[in-house]
Design a protein around this motif. Structure first.
Motif, short mmCIF file in Angstrom:
data_model
loop_
_atom_site.label_atom_id
_atom_site.label_comp_id
_atom_site.label_asym_id
_atom_site.label_seq_id
_atom_site.Cartn_x
_atom_site.Cartn_y
_atom_site.Cartn_z
N UNK A 50 -20.41 2.78 6.23
CA UNK A 50 -20.10 3.92 5.35
C UNK A 50 -19.27 4.98 6.06
N UNK A 51 -19.39 5.08 7.37
CA UNK A 51 -18.63 6.08 8.13
C UNK A 51 -17.27 5.56 8.59
N UNK A 52 -17.00 4.26 8.38
CA UNK A 52 -15.78 3.67 8.94
C UNK A 52 -14.93 2.89 7.94
N UNK A 53 -15.00 3.22 6.68
CA UNK A 53 -14.09 2.60 5.73
C UNK A 53 -14.70 2.02 4.48
N UNK A 54 -16.02 1.86 4.44
CA UNK A 54 -16.66 1.37 3.22
C UNK A 54 -16.74 2.50 2.20
N UNK A 55 -16.60 2.16 0.93
CA UNK A 55 -16.79 3.14 -0.13
C UNK A 55 -18.24 3.03 -0.58
N UNK A 56 -19.07 3.95 -0.13
CA UNK A 56 -20.52 3.87 -0.37
C UNK A 56 -20.98 4.75 -1.54
N UNK A 57 -20.05 5.24 -2.31
CA UNK A 57 -20.42 6.11 -3.44
C UNK A 57 -21.25 5.36 -4.48
N UNK A 58 -21.00 4.07 -4.69
CA UNK A 58 -21.69 3.34 -5.74
C UNK A 58 -23.13 2.95 -5.39
N UNK A 59 -23.54 3.19 -4.14
CA UNK A 59 -24.94 2.90 -3.78
C UNK A 59 -25.77 4.18 -3.70
N UNK A 60 -25.21 5.28 -4.19
CA UNK A 60 -25.94 6.56 -4.23
C UNK A 60 -26.82 6.59 -5.48
N UNK A 61 -27.90 7.41 -5.47
CA UNK A 61 -28.78 7.50 -6.65
C UNK A 61 -27.99 7.79 -7.92
N UNK A 62 -28.35 7.06 -8.98
CA UNK A 62 -27.71 7.23 -10.27
C UNK A 62 -26.44 6.41 -10.45
N UNK A 64 -24.19 2.66 -10.21
CA UNK A 64 -24.51 1.29 -10.65
C UNK A 64 -25.03 0.34 -9.57
N UNK A 65 -24.78 0.62 -8.30
CA UNK A 65 -25.24 -0.29 -7.24
C UNK A 65 -26.40 0.29 -6.43
N UNK A 66 -27.01 1.36 -6.94
CA UNK A 66 -28.17 1.95 -6.25
C UNK A 66 -29.38 1.03 -6.34
N UNK A 67 -29.54 0.35 -7.48
CA UNK A 67 -30.67 -0.57 -7.63
C UNK A 67 -30.19 -2.01 -7.45
N UNK A 68 -30.98 -2.83 -6.82
CA UNK A 68 -32.28 -2.51 -6.23
C UNK A 68 -32.12 -1.58 -5.02
N UNK A 107 -22.22 -9.84 -7.16
CA UNK A 107 -22.30 -8.84 -8.23
C UNK A 107 -23.52 -9.11 -9.09
N UNK A 108 -24.12 -8.04 -9.61
CA UNK A 108 -25.30 -8.20 -10.46
C UNK A 108 -25.37 -7.02 -11.42
N UNK A 109 -25.88 -7.27 -12.59
CA UNK A 109 -26.01 -6.25 -13.63
C UNK A 109 -24.70 -5.45 -13.72
N UNK A 112 -20.62 -4.27 -9.47
CA UNK A 112 -19.55 -5.24 -9.23
C UNK A 112 -19.07 -5.14 -7.80
N UNK A 113 -19.17 -6.26 -7.09
CA UNK A 113 -18.68 -6.33 -5.72
C UNK A 113 -17.18 -6.59 -5.76
#
Length: 117
Positions: A50-62, A64-68, A107-109, A112-113
Motif C-alpha cells: 500500500x505504501x509502494x504503488x498498490x491502490x488500497x482505497x478499495x479495501x477500506x471500510x465501506x 467493495x473489497x473491504x469484505x471479507x 474477483x468476488x461479489x 473486482x481484481x
C-alpha cells in the motif's frame, strides 16, 4: 488405430492449450496472498504494498473489497494491485515469499481484481 488416437489426442490437447491462452498468447495472471503465510507476515507485506504503488482505497471500510475483512483477502487485493500496476516497471509478485501468481480471477461479489495486459 493407436496412431489415429495419438493424432486425435495431440489435436485435442493443442485446442485446449490454444483456448486457454489469450489472443496474444499470454495468460491472465493475478497476484494473491499465499494462504500458508502467517497473518503477521501478510500484514507487513500488505503495508509495504500500500505504501509502494498498490491502490488500497478499495479495501477500506465501506468499499467493495473491504469484505471479507481479514488480512489474507486485503493482502491479496493489495498484492494484485501493486503487481498489475508495477509489473511492466520491474515489479514482481514476491512480497518476501508471501504471495503467489494464479490464473484464476480472484474477483468476488462487487470486488473486482484488476488485470493489466
Amino acid at each position: 488405430m493407436p496412431n489415429l488416437l495419438m493424432k486425435i489426442s495431440i489435436v485435442v490437447v493443442s485446442v485446449l492449450v490454444v483456448c486457454s491462452l489469450k489472443s496474444d498468447a499470454q495468460y491472465e495472471d493475478y497476484c494473491i496472498a499465499d494462504e500458508q503465510v502467517p497473518d503477521g507476515e501478510l500484514q507487513a507485506a500488505l503495508k509495504w504494498a500500500c505504501e509502494n504503488g498498490a491502490d488500497c482505497r478499495l479495501i477500506q471500510p465501506g468499499q467493495p473489497c473491504f469484505t471479507p475483512d481479514n488480512v489474507k483477502d486485503h493482502a491479496s487485493f493489495a498484492f494484485n494491485s501493486y503487481y498489475q500496476n508495477m509489473k511492466h516497471k520491474g515489479g514482481s509478485c514476491y512480497f518476501n515469499s508471501a504471495a503467489l501468481l494464479t490464473a484464476a480471477n480472484p474477483s468476488h461479489d462487487g470486488c473486482k481484481y484488476e488485470y493489466i495486459d
